[in-house]
Each structure stands twice: as structure tokens, then as C-alpha cells.
Design a protein around this motif. Structure first.
Motif, PDB file in Angstrom:
ATOM      1  N   ASP A   1      -8.840   0.675   3.169  1.00 34.23           N
ATOM      2  CA  ASP A   1      -9.617  -0.569   3.152  1.00 34.23           C
ATOM      3  C   ASP A   1      -8.765  -1.731   2.639  1.00 34.23           C
ATOM      4  O   ASP A   1      -8.783  -2.827   3.215  1.00 34.23           O
ATOM      5  CB  ASP A   1     -10.874  -0.424   2.287  1.00 34.23           C
ATOM      6  N   GLN A   2      -8.007  -1.488   1.571  1.00 34.42           N
ATOM      7  CA  GLN A   2      -7.134  -2.533   1.028  1.00 34.42           C
ATOM      8  C   GLN A   2      -6.039  -2.901   2.034  1.00 34.42           C
ATOM      9  O   GLN A   2      -5.735  -4.082   2.223  1.00 34.42           O
ATOM     10  CB  GLN A   2      -6.493  -2.058  -0.287  1.00 34.42           C
TER      11      GLN A   2
ATOM     12  N   LYS B   1     -10.256   4.039  -0.009  1.00 29.08           N
ATOM     13  CA  LYS B   1      -9.997   2.825  -0.796  1.00 29.08           C
ATOM     14  C   LYS B   1      -8.674   2.190  -0.369  1.00 29.08           C
ATOM     15  O   LYS B   1      -8.600   0.976  -0.149  1.00 29.08           O
ATOM     16  CB  LYS B   1      -9.979   3.162  -2.289  1.00 29.08           C
TER      17      LYS B   1
ATOM     18  N   THR C   1      -6.187  -2.658   5.224  1.00 31.87           N
ATOM     19  CA  THR C   1      -6.802  -3.361   6.350  1.00 31.87           C
ATOM     20  C   THR C   1      -6.998  -4.838   6.031  1.00 31.87           C
ATOM     21  O   THR C   1      -6.775  -5.697   6.888  1.00 31.87           O
ATOM     22  CB  THR C   1      -8.130  -2.692   6.745  1.00 31.87           C
ATOM     23  N   VAL C   2      -7.372  -5.146   4.812  1.00 28.69           N
ATOM     24  CA  VAL C   2      -7.500  -6.552   4.401  1.00 28.69           C
ATOM     25  C   VAL C   2      -6.158  -7.258   4.581  1.00 28.69           C
ATOM     26  O   VAL C   2      -6.088  -8.360   5.140  1.00 28.69           O
ATOM     27  CB  VAL C   2      -7.993  -6.662   2.937  1.00 28.69           C
ATOM     28  N   GLU C   3      -5.087  -6.620   4.132  1.00 24.28           N
ATOM     29  CA  GLU C   3      -3.747  -7.206   4.262  1.00 24.28           C
ATOM     30  C   GLU C   3      -3.359  -7.390   5.729  1.00 24.28           C
ATOM     31  O   GLU C   3      -2.851  -8.448   6.118  1.00 24.28           O
ATOM     32  CB  GLU C   3      -2.700  -6.342   3.554  1.00 24.28           C
TER      33      GLU C   3
ATOM     34  N   ASN D   1      -5.336  -7.570   8.360  1.00 21.99           N
ATOM     35  CA  ASN D   1      -6.188  -8.580   8.984  1.00 21.99           C
ATOM     36  C   ASN D   1      -5.719  -9.988   8.639  1.00 21.99           C
ATOM     37  O   ASN D   1      -5.623 -10.852   9.513  1.00 21.99           O
ATOM     38  CB  ASN D   1      -7.651  -8.395   8.569  1.00 21.99           C
ATOM     39  N   GLU D   2      -5.413 -10.222   7.361  1.00 24.24           N
ATOM     40  CA  GLU D   2      -4.997 -11.552   6.915  1.00 24.24           C
ATOM     41  C   GLU D   2      -3.600 -11.927   7.398  1.00 24.24           C
ATOM     42  O   GLU D   2      -3.367 -13.051   7.827  1.00 24.24           O
ATOM     43  CB  GLU D   2      -5.040 -11.631   5.386  1.00 24.24           C
ATOM     44  N   LYS D   3      -2.668 -10.994   7.303  1.00 28.34           N
ATOM     45  CA  LYS D   3      -1.258 -11.329   7.531  1.00 28.34           C
ATOM     46  C   LYS D   3      -0.747 -11.074   8.942  1.00 28.34           C
ATOM     47  O   LYS D   3       0.300 -11.591   9.312  1.00 28.34           O
ATOM     48  CB  LYS D   3      -0.388 -10.570   6.535  1.00 28.34           C
TER      49      LYS D   3
ATOM     50  N   SER E   1       0.819  -1.218   0.000  1.00 25.10           N
ATOM     51  CA  SER E   1       0.000   0.000   0.000  1.00 25.10           C
ATOM     52  C   SER E   1       0.851   1.264   0.000  1.00 25.10           C
ATOM     53  O   SER E   1       0.340   2.350  -0.275  1.00 25.10           O
ATOM     54  CB  SER E   1      -0.915   0.022   1.228  1.00 25.10           C
TER      55      SER E   1
END
Length: 178
Positions: free
Chosen positions: A130-131, A127, A133-135, A137-139, A55
Motif C-alpha cells: 500500500d505504501q 502495508k 503504491t502511494v509512491e 501513483n504520485e511519482k 520500500s
């Protein structure tokens, strides 16, 4: 990112042993605790930096964008952002400068206080955060390194430490972690 190779012994445990051997046993637990917290922060930040790298955000920029995205209007006064992030106003100004240059936030006049400036998240900022945060959360957040029951114990202990250090006023209310 390559996995680090574990050391053959715990250097903090060895430092604790040395502290005790040198006559500082009464403070060895405190030294080991502080050193462990600093090392844990380094480990966590390396994971966070790796997750945020795509990001282009640093954790401080991510935190500010998340704070703005959680606000009702997508904006906050600079002074309030500084207080909520628990950082000096100069740090917020520097972070805003960089986010503004990247068109992720903008400064807008406060509608009722001519002395105050609002920081407002842009659509591009929403945007990107949000992207990111996905990373994260997952990693990072989904697998922080401890099982859930141990995480809650650690959260409770850290909240107790932070409160006792004057970080926030917990009053007589038990924390949500314990």
C-alpha cells in the motif's frame, strides 16, 4: 535522483538515418520502433525503481504483492500467479522466496489440492505494498510523460501489438483504450 541531461540529438533518429543510408531503409522504421520501446522501458523502469527504493521492493516483488492484494482471499496458487504475471514459474518461486524471507508473504498448503501451494500475502506485505503504491501513483503513474489523450492512443497501440504478438486473445472485442 539527478535529472539526466538531454543529448544534443536523438540517437535513435540518427540510427534510423544510418540504417537508411546503409541500404536498410525498408526495416529502419522497425529498428527504430524496437529500439525506442527498449529505451522507453529503461526510462520507465528507472522511474519505477526510484519510487520503489524506499520500500526495498523490486518491481517484480511489487507486482506479485499487488496481485495477491487484489485477489479475493489474499492468496493464489503459485501456478496461477505465474500465469497472471506472465513469467516463468521459476521467477515466481525466486520472488516468493525473497518476499517470504522478508515476511511479506507465506506459503500455505492448498485446501483442496495437495500438489499445489498457495502464496498468501501477510499483513506486513499489505502495508508495504500500500505504501509503495502511494509512491508509484504520485511519482510515476500520475505523470507518465504524455497527456491523457496520447496515453490512451499509446495504450491502444501497445494492446494491439501485444495481441498480434500472441500475448492475449482480444477476439473481435475492441480494447478499452481506443
Amino acid at each position: 535522483m539527478a535529472e539526466p541531461r538531454p543529448l544534443p540529438l536523438d540517437p535513435i533518429g540518427e540510427a534510423h538515418r544510418q540504417w537508411t543510408e546503409h541500404g536498410w531503409g525498408d526495416v529502419a522504421d522497425g529498428m527504430a520502433t524496437v529500439t525506442s520501446l527498449v529505451r522507453a522501458q529503461q526510462i520507465v523502469m528507472a522511474r519505477v525503481d526510484e519510487a520503489l527504493r524506499p520500500s526495498g521492493l523490486t518491481f517484480s516483488r511489487y507486482e506479485l504483492l499487488m496481485l495477491l492484494s487484489f485477489s479475493k482471499r489474499g492468496s493464489l496458487p503459485m501456478a496461477l500467479a505465474s500465469a497472471r504475471l506472465q513469467v516463468h514459474p521459476t521467477s515466481v518461486t525466486n520472488t516468493v522466496d525473497r518476499l517470504e524471507a522478508a515476511h511479506l508473504v507465506r506459503r500455505v498448503p492448498h485446501p483442496s489440492d495437495r500438489r499445489a501451494t498457495l502464496i498468501e500475502i501477510t499483513d506486513a506485505g499489505r502495508k508495504l505494498v500500500d505504501q509503495a503504491t502511494v509512491e508509484l501513483n504520485e511519482k510515476v503513474f500520475a505523470h507518465p510523460g504524455l497527456p491523457p489523450d496520447r496515453l490512451r492512443l499509446l495504450l491502444g497501440l501497445l494492446a494491439e501489438f501485444r495481441s498480434a504478438s500472441g500475448d492475449f486473445d482480444s477476439g473481435d472485442t475492441p480494447t478499452q483504450w481506443g
